[in-house]
Design an enzyme around this catalytic site. Structure first.
Site, PDB file in Angstrom:
ATOM      1  N   SER A 288     -65.437  20.965 -66.317  1.00 51.32           N
ATOM      2  CA  SER A 288     -65.465  22.113 -67.228  1.00 51.32           C
ATOM      3  C   SER A 288     -64.049  22.457 -67.656  1.00 51.32           C
ATOM      4  CB  SER A 288     -66.067  23.333 -66.524  1.00 51.32           C
ATOM      5  OG  SER A 288     -65.136  23.865 -65.596  1.00 51.32           O
ATOM      6  N   ASP A 289     -63.915  23.111 -68.791  1.00 51.47           N
ATOM      7  CA  ASP A 289     -62.627  23.721 -69.087  1.00 51.47           C
ATOM      8  C   ASP A 289     -62.434  24.841 -68.068  1.00 51.47           C
ATOM      9  OD1 ASP A 289     -60.204  24.407 -70.188  1.00 51.47           O
ATOM     10  OD2 ASP A 289     -60.923  24.367 -72.246  1.00 51.47           O
TER      11      ASP A 289
END
Ligand code: NAG
Ligand code: NAG
Ligand code: NAG
Length: 768
Positions: A288-289
């Site tokens: 994920s960011d």
């Protein structure tokens, strides 16, 4: 632990300190041969297949241990001899300390800082991109061996530079999907090495997908819902990621903060499981960011409970959370029956496999491939030379009236060097940088050729005052030539900061015009920026003889600029994005994702592929000090497209589905002769654009191939360019299906045109 084989803790601390200070090899991450008990697990056996080893390891973990491996600062499992690991390192254009996995100190005070990606992209030289990746991964491995970095780098950023205001456009290879895809594949190959399953370092293409707005007019990336049609997803936003996964064989993809069509990308099984894994066969992990999962729960309120958010992410195909969210909420999500332990195992298979491929379970780093890399391999003369060369190759000559460039050391003995970026250092490396080996500023670079008279003119790029104007005007009136180094920096365009206009900030334009009026010699405007700048005033001002775009040229930027100005290097860079006039902005809300124009709404469309209005400089623009001409020596005028037998009945349409064609090795070769008519050696970039037969869903033109060739003065070279027909001569219809239009495709290389007719082969009857 067995106390008879363990050194006392004070001795251990001493040894650790000694290792850090002297830059000695780090201890193994796992499977330490010095630690007999823990080196004997099956997952440590190099003779076994990676799949089996991963299964063995995961089978030994408790649920508590598993969930602590779902986050970037993964906890150690001491009872299995596994240390903690920080997954987050960055290497966008050199080893960077933006992520917590990498630290500069001691034996590793810095690393080679290449030009920002937008500048490197402008070289249109794909072997350069791979060469940079190789150097960066040499330095990364050296720092890993010395305990100063991880092996998982969350680079490159291959989002399309869709809107000229985007603060992170500088990090990307530009606005064209084919260019961005090629960049992604080659840079990733350079980083990861090309040794089959074995990884030198693990790269990551980000941010999947349709992420190219940071903060504009009250809308930020944490809340933005990008509305993207099926067609534009396939023919624009997917292209660089697909190339990164399929051709670059990247070991990781990062999902973004934003939503796409109402679903957060990190919670979208269609994007992560279906597109990345099923269709493109990603062999790696999805990350994920940073805090994306927390963002879609807290900011977007996409789920009612944090457990649902954790479950949605894992079930969608997220394997690793940058941030703590999954470590905190996954166990409760399992208890509530929202996600299963088997789903968590699936994520761990993807992350641990990458660690195994990196050799992290193979014992001593020093005994492994790349184990001999150390401090001497970071900032080596050869690496720094490549950073210098990359800047020379990426700089773009936008205007050269007269011609007035190159300058001559004989006639231009004194140079007035003016502007807020005239002595730039940190500005030259852009964002997601590290600590460079050193800097050569423009002032220092120019100073190696001529005497300089330095006047900044503006205190900084904001240039809100004019007190320093008089000194600058005075310098210009005395010197044999004037170089103004103007433009932007991270205070104007950055992560979390999109621009509000395209003009030079503050009173910069006024300074440039006043200085040009007063200059005794030729006035040269050098721009540092990631995004395009509307410099029509300078293009139209006869007194401004030349304009050079240096992007953010990296640690050696000033030396490269000087080599270009004095003709020691011949500029060969081309713009990787359209330079729009300021007026364009009022017609395109940054939040409108559409690439295609919408005439009924006076929406002009985006990028050279769809926008036909006035430009300051077009995509691909870039001049040279020499004169090239190219001609087509040989090219087919017709190409037959063989179809799979069972698709006999589909031939009647005007465009064949790519999946119905036998695409393997179906390519057409263009042979071109490139002549250098001038008296300077130089590099010429052949940009091949294709214009498909009329049809409303196609771009009006599309880059399908590019090739850079070095040609010595007064000589000629034959270049062969192969165009993969299904990949590049296809277009995407409104339902998102890629089709090859039958009929005449027109290829343009500069002013040269060539028509090629595509026809379905063998099966005769084609209605059209
Ligand atoms: C960068 O330039 C600024 C302004 O001239 C100066 O104060 C600073 O020390 C320089 N930094 C480095 C690392 O050279
Ligand atoms: C394709 O269609 C043609 C004409 O209808 C027919 O003669 C031919 O046998 C078909 N070929 C295949 C492979 O089905
Ligand atoms: C591309 O870059 C490589 C690496 O710097 C260089 O050797 C080569 O000459 C460049 N190609 C052209 C055509 O300039």
């Amino acid at each position: 632990m067995d106390s008879t084989t363990t050194p006392s803790s004070s001795l251990l601390i001493f040894l650790v300190i000694l290792a850090v200070v002297s830059g000695e090899a780090r201890d193994p991450f796992a499977c330490d041969p010095k630690d007999g008990a823990n080196a004997g697990f099956p997952f440590c056996r190099k003779s076994m297949g990676i799949g089996e080893r991963v299964k063995d390891l995961i089978g030994r973990l408790t649920l508590e241990e598993k969930v602590r491996l779902l986050v970037n600062n993964a906890a150690g499992v001491p009872r299995l001899g596994i240390k903690g690991y920080e997954w987050w390192s960055e290497a966008l254009h050199g080893v960077s300390n933006v992520g917590p996995g990498t630290k500069f100190s001691g034996d590793f005070p810095g690393a080679t800082s290449f030009p920002q990606v937008i500048t490197t992209a402008a070289s249109f030289n794909s072997s350069l991109w791979e060469a940079i990746g190789q150097v960066v991964s040499d330095e990364a491995r050296a720092m890993y061996n010395g305990g100063a970095a991880g092996l998982t780098f969350w680079s490159p950023n291959v989002n399309i530079f869709r809107d000229p205001r985007w603060g992170r456009g500088q990090e990307t290879p530009g606005e064209d999907p084919v260019l961005a895809g090629k960049y992604a594949a080659r840079y990733v190959r350079g980083l990861q090495g090309n040794a089959g399953d074995r990884l030198k370092v693990a790269a990551c293409c980000k941010h999947f997908t349709a992420y190219d707005l940071d903060n504009w007019n009250g809308v930020d990336r944490f809340h933005f819902n990008a509305q993207v049609s099926k067609q534009e997803m396939k023919d624009t936003f997917d292209v660089p990621f697909k190339s990164c996964v399929v051709e670059g064989k990247v070991a990781s993809v990062m999902c973004s903060y934003n939503q796409v069509n109402g679903v957060p990308t990190c919670a979208d099984p269609n994007l992560l499981r279906n597109t990345l894994r099923k269709q493109w066969h990603l062999n790696g992990y999805v990350v994920s960011d940073c805090d994306s999962v927390g963002v879609f729960y807290d900011n977007q309120h996409y789920t009612n409970t944090p457990e649902e958010a954790a479950a949605d992410a894992i079930k969608a195909g997220l394997d690793l959370d940058c941030g703590p969210f999954l470590a905190i909420h996954t166990q409760d999500a399992i208890k509530k029956g929202l996600v299963s332990e088997a789903d968590v195992d699936g994520s761990l298979v993807n992350t641990v496999t990458v660690q195994m491929r990196l050799g992290m379970f193979d014992g001593e780093p020093s005994a492994q491939p790349f184990g001999d890399l150390g401090p001497k391999d970071v900032c080596s003369p050869a690496h720094q030379e490549l950073a210098f060369e990359a800047a020379r190759q990426g700089i773009v000559l936008l205007k050269n009236h007269g011609p007035s460039l190159p300058l001559s050391t004989r006639r231009h003995r004194s140079i007035a060097v003016i502007g807020p970026n005239s002595d730039a250092n940190v500005t030259m490396i852009g964002n997601y940088a590290g600590i460079p080996c050193g800097y050569t500023t423009p002032l220092q670079g120019i100073g190696t050729y001529s005497r300089t008279i330095h006047q900044k003119g503006c205190a900084d790029v904001a240039c809100s005052e004019d007190q320093l104007f008089a000194g600058a005007i005075d310098a210009a009136s005395q010197a044999d030539a004037t170089v103004l180094v103007m433009g932007l920096d991270q205070s104007i365009e950055a992560e979390a900061k999109d621009r509000t206009d395209l003009l030079l900030p503050g009173r910069q334009q006024e300074l440039v015009s006043k200085v040009a009026m007063a200059s005794r010699g030729p006035t040269v405007l050098v721009l540092m920026s990631g995004g395009p700048v509307d410099v029509s005033f300078a293009e139209n001002d006869q007194r401004i003889a030349a304009i050079v775009w240096a992007g953010y040229p990296g640690q050696a930027g000033g030396a490269a600029i000087a080599d270009i100005l004095f003709g020691v290097a011949n500029p060969g860079g081309k713009l990787p994005m359209t330079w729009y006039p300021q007026e364009y902005l009022s017609k395109v809300p940054m939040t409108t994702m559409a690439m295609r124009s919408i005439p009924s709404k006076a929406y002009p469309g985006r990028t050279y592929r769809f926008y036909k209005g006035p430009v300051v400089y077009q995509f691909g623009h870039g001049l040279s000090y020499t004169n090239f001409v190219h001609t087509i020596a040989q090219a087919p005028t017709a190409v037959a497209i063989p179809l799979h037998g069972h698709h006999n009945t589909t031939v009647s349409g005007k465009a064949i589905r790519v999946t119905h064609a036998k695409c393997n090795r179906l390519s057409m070769g263009l042979h071109l002769d490139v002549k250098n008519l001038g008296n300077k050696d130089g590099s010429h970039t052949l940009l091949v654009f294709s214009k498909p037969p009329a049809g409303h869903w196609a771009p009006h033109k599309q880059l399908v191939a590019f090739e850079k060739v070095h040609v010595a003065a007064k000589t000629q070279q034959r270049v062969q360019i192969n165009i993969h027909v299904c990949k590049y001569l296809s277009v995407v219809d409104r339902s998102g299906i890629r089709r090859i239009p039958m009929g005449q495709h027109s290829l343009h290389i500069g002013d040269t045109k060539h028509l090629v007719s595509l026809q379905a082969a063998a099966l005769g009857v084609i209605k059209s």
